[in-house]
Design an enzyme around this catalytic site. Structure first.
Site, PDB file in Angstrom:
ATOM      1  N   ASP A 256       0.712  -1.373   0.152  1.00 31.25           N
ATOM      2  CA  ASP A 256      -0.058  -0.139  -0.094  1.00 31.25           C
ATOM      3  C   ASP A 256       0.922   1.164  -0.008  1.00 31.25           C
ATOM      4  O   ASP A 256       1.798   1.419   0.687  1.00 31.25           O
ATOM      5  CB  ASP A 256      -0.945   0.010   1.242  1.00 31.25           C
ATOM      6  CG  ASP A 256      -2.334  -0.024   0.843  1.00 31.25           C
ATOM      7  OD1 ASP A 256      -2.764   0.639  -0.104  1.00 31.25           O
ATOM      8  OD2 ASP A 256      -2.979  -1.060   1.549  1.00 31.25           O
TER       9      ASP A 256
ATOM     10  N   ASP B 154      -3.186   4.456  -2.418  1.00 29.13           N
ATOM     11  CA  ASP B 154      -4.540   4.783  -1.279  1.00 29.13           C
ATOM     12  C   ASP B 154      -5.014   6.281  -1.417  1.00 29.13           C
ATOM     13  O   ASP B 154      -4.111   7.089  -1.645  1.00 29.13           O
ATOM     14  CB  ASP B 154      -4.193   4.693   0.095  1.00 29.13           C
ATOM     15  CG  ASP B 154      -5.229   5.022   1.015  1.00 29.13           C
ATOM     16  OD1 ASP B 154      -6.147   3.989   1.209  1.00 29.13           O
ATOM     17  OD2 ASP B 154      -5.107   5.868   1.806  1.00 29.13           O
TER      18      ASP B 154
ATOM     19  N   GLU C 225      -6.527   3.506  -5.984  1.00 29.49           N
ATOM     20  CA  GLU C 225      -7.747   3.821  -5.594  1.00 29.49           C
ATOM     21  C   GLU C 225      -8.319   5.219  -5.773  1.00 29.49           C
ATOM     22  O   GLU C 225      -7.811   6.213  -4.941  1.00 29.49           O
ATOM     23  CB  GLU C 225      -7.688   3.641  -3.881  1.00 29.49           C
ATOM     24  CG  GLU C 225      -9.211   3.860  -3.450  1.00 29.49           C
ATOM     25  CD  GLU C 225      -9.034   3.791  -1.663  1.00 29.49           C
ATOM     26  OE1 GLU C 225     -10.020   3.532  -1.106  1.00 29.49           O
ATOM     27  OE2 GLU C 225      -8.175   4.404  -1.286  1.00 29.49           O
TER      28      GLU C 225
ATOM     29  N   HIS D   5     -10.703  -4.445   2.504  1.00 27.18           N
ATOM     30  CA  HIS D   5     -10.738  -4.124   3.757  1.00 27.18           C
ATOM     31  C   HIS D   5     -11.765  -2.818   4.149  1.00 27.18           C
ATOM     32  O   HIS D   5     -11.959  -2.514   5.400  1.00 27.18           O
ATOM     33  CB  HIS D   5      -9.372  -3.762   4.024  1.00 27.18           C
ATOM     34  CG  HIS D   5      -8.908  -2.484   3.348  1.00 27.18           C
ATOM     35  ND1 HIS D   5      -8.763  -2.449   1.928  1.00 27.18           N
ATOM     36  CD2 HIS D   5      -8.512  -1.123   3.843  1.00 27.18           C
ATOM     37  CE1 HIS D   5      -8.137  -0.903   1.653  1.00 27.18           C
ATOM     38  NE2 HIS D   5      -8.115  -0.356   2.572  1.00 27.18           N
ATOM     39  N   ASP D   6     -12.231  -2.017   3.123  1.00 23.37           N
ATOM     40  CA  ASP D   6     -13.208  -0.892   3.522  1.00 23.37           C
ATOM     41  C   ASP D   6     -14.587  -1.429   3.232  1.00 23.37           C
ATOM     42  O   ASP D   6     -15.542  -0.607   3.301  1.00 23.37           O
ATOM     43  CB  ASP D   6     -12.909   0.163   2.497  1.00 23.37           C
ATOM     44  CG  ASP D   6     -11.603   0.783   3.076  1.00 23.37           C
ATOM     45  OD1 ASP D   6     -11.118   0.836   4.249  1.00 23.37           O
ATOM     46  OD2 ASP D   6     -10.899   1.363   2.112  1.00 23.37           O
TER      47      ASP D   6
END
Length: 563
Positions: free
Chosen positions: A103, A202, A259, A332-333
């Site tokens: 990430d 991210d 993202e 994960h979100d």
């Protein structure tokens, strides 16, 4: 070791597995997953068939937002291990043919990062220009942060505020500062030199803010307005993103997965085209169909399969026209897909297989989130103090503030909490599911004694899906083929075909709780994969059970006659 391949789009062939390290495998029995735990389970991942792992943040962090608040970009958080542990993981993964991406969180840091601490200590420090500080007796505007409350936090001893799009302990970096940008590029290149295959990046569309910092009409009872329209994918971001690519990614044959929320479809070519900023991006337009806004969980929708299908079709067509997509149903979100897309009565192994098939054979690189391959469901919690996720806690109290009862607020959070996919991985049916021998940092789901990585038919099905895409007789079609959505099907059926040269593969999924009849195109078909044990064909029609999915290969006349 840098990846050396002639094919600059090597990543189109990958199957990527997302690991949330805190919940994957605890090797030292402190209740927290770690790097050595990931290393221990590399054989499992190899047997599953994936080719790359994306590891959520393992960097030094106070863990306010579970690692997305970084205090040292080039340090390993002690609860996960050491840099030597990471180097060992990277080496052993490469030996198994598994690439590693990390990430990249460069919109903000932790407030414990040395840069921010230096900025706090001295108002004349050059590090104050690494962040966004504004003088004033009150907040500079009425923007609401993604995690609730004002985006502004006052310094204790000055009439000065700093900006944070997310939590107050995640101050945003000032990308208008070229010195700051060069610091970030140096860090990125050092990670790439170490031999990782690339990054998932991210919240990258937040790095450019409207410099007027003007207030907006309030959109909630708190008198605040979402900051998204002023801080996400704003004009001028293309300068930053082109420079980022030129100074870092372009120098390596690496993969970049953005993202990138807030990007309109007409701009996708800038992001993922031949000269785009990234290799691929995630599209949240269909995954967030259950809520009006990804950050306001109390604004629920009564979505239909027809609406979902239209969003998915539009997404795939735009991705196909412009470049490449990163296909997913969990991360994960997000909550567990089985709990989000399937009605309670039908949340079965077969439905989990069908959901996997629905998205896995779309055009793009498939992502699998850890334990998705087990058919996991949401965890139901009874009180807000059982949640770790800061977004869940914010949504609970905002729901009540907006007039909902505590029971309704708890329902919203249970349905949408990010903790749903962060529960520890159940490896077996022992206490704590073989994740650890001590109480985990977050409670297990209640289903782990019966749903785990042993004797799991969903897991076996995922292995078949991966093998079919990677090494099967239709591998070329599923990786290189175009996608065409089929129109002559019932509203509850999501149907598309993949086409490569003269070969066609058809995907049909019944995303409803009623049986559906589907007219087949003329021809003879081979069944490649089925989520259920049976398949009914009546004349030239398929009859699909509720939440059944099939994958068929059309046999043309030439191959039938052996000519």
């Amino acid at each position: 070791m840098n990846i050396e391949m002639k094919d600059k789009k090597w990543w189109e062939k990958e199957v990527i597995y997302q690991i949330y390290p805190k919940s994957f495998k605890d090797s030292n029995n402190d209740g927290i997953g770690d790097i050595q735990g990931i290393r221990e389970k590399l054989p499992y991942l190899k047997e599953l068939g994936i080719t790359m792992i994306w590891i959520c943040p393992i960097f030094t962090s106070p863990m306010v937002d579970n690692g997305y608040d970084i205090s040292d970009f080039e340090g390993i958080n002690p609860e996960f291990g050491t840099m030597a542990d990471f180097d060992q993981l990277l080496e052993e993964a490469n030996e198994l043919g598994i690439k590693v991406i990390l990430d990249l969180v460069i919109n903000h840091t932790s407030d414990e990062h040395p840069w921010f601490q230096a900025a706090l200590k001295d108002k004349e420090s050059p590090y104050r220009d690494y962040y966004i500080f504004k003088k004033g007796k009150t907040e500079p505007n009425n923007w609401r942060s993604i995690f609730g409350g004002s985006v502004w936090e006052k310094l204790p001893d000055e009439e000065v505020y700093y900006f944070h799009a997310f939590d107050k302990k995640q101050p945003d970096l000032n990308w208008e500062n070229p010195v700051l940008r060069q610091e970030l590029y140096g860090m990125i290149n050092r990670w790439l030199e170490k031999g990782i295959a690339g990054f998932r990046i991210d919240s990258i569309t937040f790095i450019k803010k409207d410099q007027d910092f003007a207030s907006l009409p309030a959109d909630g009872v708190d008198g605040l307005a979402s900051c998204k329209s002023k801080t996400r994918n704003r004009p001028g971001i293309e300068v930053f993103l082109n420079e980022l690519k030129r100074e870092t990614f372009e120098k390596y044959n690496c993969v970049t997965v953005g993202e990138a929320p807030g990007v309109p479809y007409e701009e996708y070519g800038d992001f993922i085209g031949d000269d785009g900023y990234f290799s691929m991006i995630f599209d949240f337009n269909y995954s967030d169909i259950d809520v009006e806004s990804g950050s306001d969980w109390f604004k629920r929708t009564n979505w239909t399969t027809k609406e979902f299908k239209e969003k998915l079709k539009r997404s795939q067509e735009v991705l196909q026209a412009n470049g490449w997509g990163a296909n997913f149903i969990e991360n994960h979100d997000q909550p567990r897909a089985l709990s989000k897309f399937i009605k309670p009565k039908y949340q079965t192994d077969e439905a989990a297989k069908a959901l996997g098939m629905l998205y896995f054979f779309l055009r793009g690189t498939p992502f699998i989130y850890q334990a998705q391959e087990l058919g996991m469901q949401n965890a139901k919690r009874k009180t807000i103090d059982q949640f770790n996720d800061i977004s869940s806690i914010d949504n609970y109290y905002r729901s009540i503030q907006e007039g909902f009862s505590p029971e309704e607020a708890m329902s919203f959070v249970n349905q949408r909490s990010r903790d749903n996919t962060r529960t520890p991985f159940p490896w077996n049916d022992s206490q704590y599911g073989g994740f650890s021998t001590t109480t985990p940092w977050l409670a297990m789901t209640e289903e782990y004694p019966s749903r785990n990585a042993q004797q799991n038919q969903v897991l076996a099905h995922y292995k078949k899906m991966i093998e079919l895409r990677q090494q099967g007789i239709v591998s070329d079609i599923l990786t290189k083929g175009t996608i065409v959505f089929l129109e002559n099907v019932p509203d509850n059926i999501v149907a598309y075909k993949r086409v490569f040269k003269e070969t066609e593969v058809y995907s049909y999924t019944n995303l409803s709780d009623t049986e559906e009849l589907i007219p087949l195109e003329k021809g003879v078909f081979d069944l490649l994969l089925n989520s259920h044990d049976d398949l009914a064909v009546e004349g030239n029609e398929l009859k699909l059970h509720p939440y059944q999915s099939v994958l068929l290969k059309k046999i043309n006349e030439v191959s039938r006659n052996g000519n």
